[in-house]
Design a protein around this motif. Sequence first.
Motif, PDB file in Angstrom:
ATOM      1  N   LYS A   1      48.268  35.133  37.195  1.00  0.00           N
ATOM      2  CA  LYS A   1      46.973  35.162  36.523  1.00  0.00           C
ATOM      3  C   LYS A   1      45.948  35.173  37.647  1.00  0.00           C
ATOM      4  O   LYS A   1      45.926  34.281  38.483  1.00  0.00           O
ATOM      5  N   VAL A   2      45.112  36.217  37.678  1.00  0.00           N
ATOM      6  CA  VAL A   2      44.236  36.464  38.817  1.00  0.00           C
ATOM      7  C   VAL A   2      42.780  36.526  38.362  1.00  0.00           C
ATOM      8  O   VAL A   2      42.469  37.145  37.350  1.00  0.00           O
ATOM      9  N   GLU A   3      41.908  35.875  39.142  1.00  0.00           N
ATOM     10  CA  GLU A   3      40.470  36.071  38.997  1.00  0.00           C
ATOM     11  C   GLU A   3      39.993  36.704  40.294  1.00  0.00           C
ATOM     12  O   GLU A   3      40.042  36.095  41.359  1.00  0.00           O
ATOM     13  N   TYR A   4      39.558  37.961  40.199  1.00  0.00           N
ATOM     14  CA  TYR A   4      39.243  38.768  41.374  1.00  0.00           C
ATOM     15  C   TYR A   4      37.882  39.412  41.173  1.00  0.00           C
ATOM     16  O   TYR A   4      37.722  40.270  40.299  1.00  0.00           O
ATOM     17  N   TYR A   5      36.913  39.007  41.958  1.00  0.00           N
ATOM     18  CA  TYR A   5      35.544  39.523  41.875  1.00  0.00           C
ATOM     19  C   TYR A   5      35.007  39.495  40.437  1.00  0.00           C
ATOM     20  O   TYR A   5      34.438  40.463  39.954  1.00  0.00           O
ATOM     21  N   GLY A   6      35.223  38.381  39.767  1.00  0.00           N
ATOM     22  CA  GLY A   6      34.704  38.200  38.415  1.00  0.00           C
ATOM     23  C   GLY A   6      35.548  38.818  37.319  1.00  0.00           C
ATOM     24  O   GLY A   6      35.205  38.716  36.146  1.00  0.00           O
ATOM     25  N   ASN A   7      36.640  39.461  37.669  1.00  0.00           N
ATOM     26  CA  ASN A   7      37.537  40.053  36.673  1.00  0.00           C
ATOM     27  C   ASN A   7      38.798  39.199  36.539  1.00  0.00           C
ATOM     28  O   ASN A   7      39.400  38.814  37.542  1.00  0.00           O
ATOM     29  N   ASP A   8      39.170  38.922  35.302  1.00  0.00           N
ATOM     30  CA  ASP A   8      40.395  38.182  35.023  1.00  0.00           C
ATOM     31  C   ASP A   8      41.450  39.152  34.520  1.00  0.00           C
ATOM     32  O   ASP A   8      41.180  39.966  33.636  1.00  0.00           O
ATOM     33  N   PHE A   9      42.655  39.067  35.083  1.00  0.00           N
ATOM     34  CA  PHE A   9      43.757  39.906  34.628  1.00  0.00           C
ATOM     35  C   PHE A   9      45.075  39.258  34.998  1.00  0.00           C
ATOM     36  O   PHE A   9      45.131  38.285  35.746  1.00  0.00           O
ATOM     37  N   SER A  10      46.145  39.798  34.443  1.00  0.00           N
ATOM     38  CA  SER A  10      47.494  39.325  34.730  1.00  0.00           C
ATOM     39  C   SER A  10      48.241  40.380  35.527  1.00  0.00           C
ATOM     40  O   SER A  10      47.923  41.577  35.458  1.00  0.00           O
TER      41      SER A  10
END
Length: 155
Positions: A56-65
């Motif tokens: 589960k990643v939060e990358y530059y304001g984007n959350d995705f799996s």
Amino acid sequence: MNILKAIAASAVLMMPVAATAQNVVAKTGDSVANFFKDEGAEVEVTTDSVGDPNLKVEYYGNDFSVYYYGCDNNLNCEAIQFFSGYQTDGSVRLSKINEWNNENRFARGYVSEEGSARIEMDVLLGSNGMSPDDFAQAVGIWNRAMQDFEAFIDW
């Protein structure tokens, strides 16, 4: 002339460092997770329902799996899939998703049985992986596609 020799010597000394940069691989969750952590992302490493790695990643304001595929006993995975879902309660019509898929090359969208809009993108890393620079390009493609998809579905 001595300056040229110093520059050449410096270049030679730096070459092994660049050559030893480790590829991003999907063998376990660690390599991909470490890539994102090195980029400043928040990463939670978990496992999916069959025990394969899941991020589960939060990358530059984007959350995705990030899901892992082609695993052998939950290790030595060959591919990953970036995934993001949006609770849209059926407000995004299938014809709109088809339009998205027709106009976009790498990431694909769909509507789940529950009526949520979803986007995903597969990345084959194989047994040798991908250079960090190439993986960063793939992540950039994913990040832009996710942002474009959110705008497309009026998220």
